[in-house]
Design a protein around this motif. Structure first.
Motif, PDB file in Angstrom:
ATOM      1  N   SER A 384       0.837  -1.193   0.000  1.00 29.31           N
ATOM      2  CA  SER A 384       0.000   0.000   0.000  1.00 29.31           C
ATOM      3  C   SER A 384       0.872   1.242   0.000  1.00 29.31           C
ATOM      4  O   SER A 384       1.833   1.341   0.750  1.00 29.31           O
ATOM      5  N   LEU A 388      -3.158   3.628  -1.364  1.00 36.45           N
ATOM      6  CA  LEU A 388      -3.461   2.934  -2.611  1.00 36.45           C
ATOM      7  C   LEU A 388      -3.265   1.436  -2.409  1.00 36.45           C
ATOM      8  O   LEU A 388      -2.225   1.009  -1.931  1.00 36.45           O
ATOM      9  N   GLU A 389      -4.269   0.642  -2.783  1.00 40.37           N
ATOM     10  CA  GLU A 389      -4.136  -0.798  -2.653  1.00 40.37           C
ATOM     11  C   GLU A 389      -3.931  -1.403  -4.032  1.00 40.37           C
ATOM     12  O   GLU A 389      -4.706  -1.170  -4.955  1.00 40.37           O
ATOM     13  N   GLU A 492       1.609   3.525 -11.009  1.00 43.07           N
ATOM     14  CA  GLU A 492       0.430   2.759 -11.419  1.00 43.07           C
ATOM     15  C   GLU A 492       0.617   2.033 -12.747  1.00 43.07           C
ATOM     16  O   GLU A 492      -0.308   1.360 -13.209  1.00 43.07           O
ATOM     17  N   GLY A 515      -0.775   8.024  -6.635  1.00 41.81           N
ATOM     18  CA  GLY A 515      -2.187   7.885  -6.934  1.00 41.81           C
ATOM     19  C   GLY A 515      -2.486   8.518  -8.281  1.00 41.81           C
ATOM     20  O   GLY A 515      -1.708   9.320  -8.802  1.00 41.81           O
ATOM     21  N   ASP A 546      -7.097  11.246  -7.572  1.00 45.72           N
ATOM     22  CA  ASP A 546      -6.754  10.487  -6.365  1.00 45.72           C
ATOM     23  C   ASP A 546      -7.442   9.128  -6.303  1.00 45.72           C
ATOM     24  O   ASP A 546      -7.598   8.545  -5.222  1.00 45.72           O
ATOM     25  N   SER A 547      -7.846   8.587  -7.454  1.00 47.92           N
ATOM     26  CA  SER A 547      -8.400   7.236  -7.473  1.00 47.92           C
ATOM     27  C   SER A 547      -7.335   6.244  -7.030  1.00 47.92           C
ATOM     28  O   SER A 547      -6.139   6.463  -7.228  1.00 47.92           O
ATOM     29  N   SER A 548      -7.765   5.137  -6.425  1.00 49.47           N
ATOM     30  CA  SER A 548      -6.806   4.174  -5.887  1.00 49.47           C
ATOM     31  C   SER A 548      -6.820   2.846  -6.630  1.00 49.47           C
ATOM     32  O   SER A 548      -6.127   1.926  -6.241  1.00 49.47           O
TER      33      SER A 548
END
Length: 746
Positions: A384, A388-389, A492, A515, A546-548
């Motif tokens: 994490s 964020l996972e 990401e 993120g 800020d989506s995870s």
């Protein structure tokens, strides 16, 4: 006992004014508080430093809900709460009685009549919880308060809905080691049967003054709980068979709370009639003294002298910076060898040196039926980064090795011996690694020479994206074979899969961040590994600020189709098929009722279908995305786990039944597991299929189901919850419970 308030404790929570501290832990502080009208309550709050974390807020709300479920008969009744406050809090009745550990300290071991009455009453409390599908998971003497009217169970901080572990992935064995169930100690699911085990341990403590597995370091206790027999010396003879049955290592052989209560006590008389006079006198004393507590607040400590300006921070790579700021670290140790790859928690900003590893970083070797085992990280723990996972640990079968990301490094382990062959020097994310046969490709970066004026400047700058091969013999990354000036090295980015010499990946363009940013642009692309040529690039929808969620949960290539499970911005899961020659989407189908966490696993496909479980079992045609067959029509109301293909059949665990074999083309049931042993098989762990057996997880064992007789044949003790067959080594590789292990493939 109450202690004075400290200088910065709040002065009020709603209508309640704190007058003393009752205790403080990792989640928050408990106060003795009163209203203006004189009502006295116990008021629990969340620490300000974690109150901004939605996951902790959710856990706090669930604790409040669990306290309400158990009710004021068996618990401290909730009288008020504000889980949405800046500092969330809830208030319960102030229970007039000591915790069980203090009662035993005061009176010594309790008489048998007290132990029986206590056990029967606690069975009622647990039964109330279990009837609402909630398990306590931390039943211990300090969480049971003794009143004249019966015991009250408190502290539901890690209670949860049965089967739901989403909020407890931060640690494997969550609870108190001396009173854990074996399955909880090994990181497996703790069901109502686990609460029964803990209850028996608590009653042993009440009868003898000591826990059934003694005292000591946490690692020692976890080992004893799982593999040694409890010490029942001093337990009244008539209670021995009851408590021994409750302390059975096999949760399926433990009794229910209803059955146990009927054998412990007939329900006659008042609870106070069964308590020692000394304990009753202490209860009365507490009832009087609570009104004598007067508010006291300690002054603020004197300010320390200014230690001077801190040294300038060292410049770290963005990858190392991201991992360090997240405070995520892990250890990999070869059990029984002198060497260890130790890691420790690094908090805040970067430091020139990490903190030393804890002295117990090497756990006791598990008593497994494995050929070998080494200590690694738990696959249930997600890496994490600032909330964020990402994807859980993945096992790669590469040549004669098992390759996995442990901590921030890629590691190679001999599948035959368990010897650690190498550990990469660079930071590697598990979702940025793809493998095929005898090669591994990394999504990495090229240093463009930028040096920011501060750590923050460095973190906001993104280097160009690059791809590199990884030498599995030496354990080193080779020089990048291609770099893309129009794409950035972002956390990401994902390596999806390799097929026929082509790497399929997700890459973004824009500012480096921890993120997704709405200003970034994202693409899925195909790259020829041999030439470094980009074959095509296809746009992906923008992520919200800020989506995870990463874009893809799993992907593989079937013929000329890139088959994937893709997570949308709203959290829904879609099956998406693209043309491998152009990147064009052929079809996109939303999978109703499927949660992302359920399907972060390798895809199950053949030449015609994509197979999806985690609810109903269904086969989607790869040609058009239509439903070829669905278990809801042939077996309505049945629930299935994750599927697996092998030996011409599709296998899945059916809830309450066990392993079922289907015809992949039609969905017709070929056979189902014989006997009742499969009723508790794990739906979260996909089966693995060998030449003669299919293996499914149930409790702390991996069971082999004979493909000819359709009955359980043999089993292995395991801590794993992620399994893979390594064909070259002839082993079943298991990852979980802090260990990587190999079991013979028979």
């Amino acid at each position: 006992m109450p202690s004075p308030l400290i200088h910065d404790d709040p002065h009020a929570f709603g209508p309640y004014r704190p007058i003393a501290r009752l205790g403080s832990g990792g989640m928050g502080t408990v106060y003795l508080a009163r209203t203006a009208g004189g009502r006295t309550v116990a008021l629990k709050t969340m620490h300000a430093r974690i109150a901004s974390d939605p996951a902790f807020r959710t856990r706090f709300r669930l604790e409040t809900d669990a306290a309400r479920v158990v009710g004021e008969r068996f618990g401290a009744g909730v009288v008020d709460a504000d889980p949405r406050a800046e500092t969330p809090w809830f208030a319960t009745e102030y229970v007039l009685g000591p915790p069980l550990d203090e009662a035993v300290q005061l009176c010594g071991p309790l008489p048998e009549t007290s132990v029986r009455a206590l056990g029967a009453a606690l069975c009622g409390a647990l039964g109330q919880l279990h009837a609402s599908d909630v398990v306590h998971r931390d039943l211990k003497p300090s969480n049971v308060l003794i009143t004249a009217y019966g015991p009250k169970v408190i502290d539901f901080g890690i209670a949860r809905a049965a089967g739901d572990d989403h909020l407890t992935r931060v640690g494997v064995a969550v609870g108190t080691p001396a009173f854990m169930s074996p399955e909880q100690a090994s990181g497996q699911e703790h069901t109502a049967a686990g609460d029964v085990f803990a209850l028996a341990g608590l009653l042993v403590f009440a009868a003898t003054g000591r826990p059934p597995f003694g005292h000591g370091q946490a690692a020692d206790l976890l080992y004893r709980v799982q593999y040694t027999e409890p010490d029942l010396n001093g337990v009244p003879e008539s209670l021995l068979p009851l408590l021994a049955q409750c302390l059975d290592k096999n949760p399926f052989r433990r009794p229910t709370t209803g059955w146990l209560a009927s054998r412990l006590h007939d329900g006659g008389g008042e609870f106070a009639d069964h308590l020692p006079d000394v304990l009753l006198a202490d209860i009365a004393r507490r009832a009087t003294e609570v009104w004598q507590v007067m508010p006291q607040r300690l002054p603020a400590p004197a300010e320390d002298p200014d230690p001077g300006a801190p040294p300038a921070p060292a410049r770290w790579s963005r990858r190392r910076l991201l991992l360090t700021g997240a405070g995520t670290t892990l250890a990999v140790a070869a059990t029984g060898t002198a060497g260890a790859w130790a890691w420790s928690r690094w908090g805040g900003g970067p430091h020139t040196q990490p903190a030393p590893a804890p002295s117990n970083s090497l756990l006791p070797k598990k008593q497994l039926d494995s050929r070998w085992q080494i200590q690694v990280a738990d696959p249930e723990t997600y890496l994490s980064v600032d909330g964020l996972e990402y994807l859980p640990a993945q096992l790669h079968s590469v040549a004669n090795l098992v390759v996995l990301v442990a901590g921030d490094s890629l590691n190679g382990v001999s599948a035959q011996t368990g010897k650690i062959s190498w550990k990469s020097d660079d930071t590697v994310y598990t979702w940025q690694v793809a493998s095929e046969s005898d090669r591994v490709i990394l999504v990495t970066e090229v240093d463009d020479g930028y040096i920011g004026s501060s750590v923050e400047d460095d973190a906001s700058h993104a280097n160009p994206l690059a791809l590199a091969s990884f030498d599995i013999l030496s354990g080193t990354a080779e020089k990048p074979f291609v770099q893309f000036s129009d794409l950035n090295a972002l956390p990401e980015n994902q390596a999806l899969c390799i097929a026929d010499g082509v790497l399929y990946l997700v890459a973004g363009r824009g500012e480096f961040s921890q993120g997704f940013l709405s200003s970034q642009s994202w693409y899925v692309l195909a790259v020829d590994i041999g030439t470094g040529k980009r074959l095509w690039t296809a746009p992906l929808p923008k992520r919200r600020q800020d989506s995870s969620q990463l874009y893809f949960l799993a992907a593989s290539v079937v013929g000329n189709r890139l088959v994937a499970l893709q997570e949308a911005d709203d959290g829904s899961v879609h099956a998406v098929v693209r043309d491998t020659r152009t990147g064009t989407v052929r079809w996109d189908r939303k999978l109703d009722g499927v949660a992302p966490d359920q399907v972060r696993q390798p895809l199950v496909t053949d030449a015609q279908h994509l197979y999806v479980g985690a609810g109903p079992l269904r086969a989607l045609r790869l040609g058009d995305g239509g439903v070829a067959w669905d278990s809801k029509s042939a077996r309505p109301g049945r629930t299935y786990g994750l599927p697996a293909l092998g030996k011409g059949s599709l296998y899945a665990v059916e809830k309450g039944l066990g392993l079922v074999a289907f015809d992949p083309a039609t969905g017709r049931v070929k056979w189902q597991e014989k006997g009742a042993q499969g009723a508790k098989a794990d739906l979260k762990t996909a089966p693995v299929v060998g030449p003669d057996y299919a293996y499914t997880k149930r409790g702390g064992r991996l069971w082999a189901i004979d493909l000819s007789s359709h009955a359980p044949d043999h089993s292995y003790r395991t801590t794993g919850d992620r399994f893979m067959i390594h064909e070259k080594a002839g082993e079943i590789i298991a990852l979980g419970g802090h260990f990587l292990a190999a079991f013979p493939l028979r």
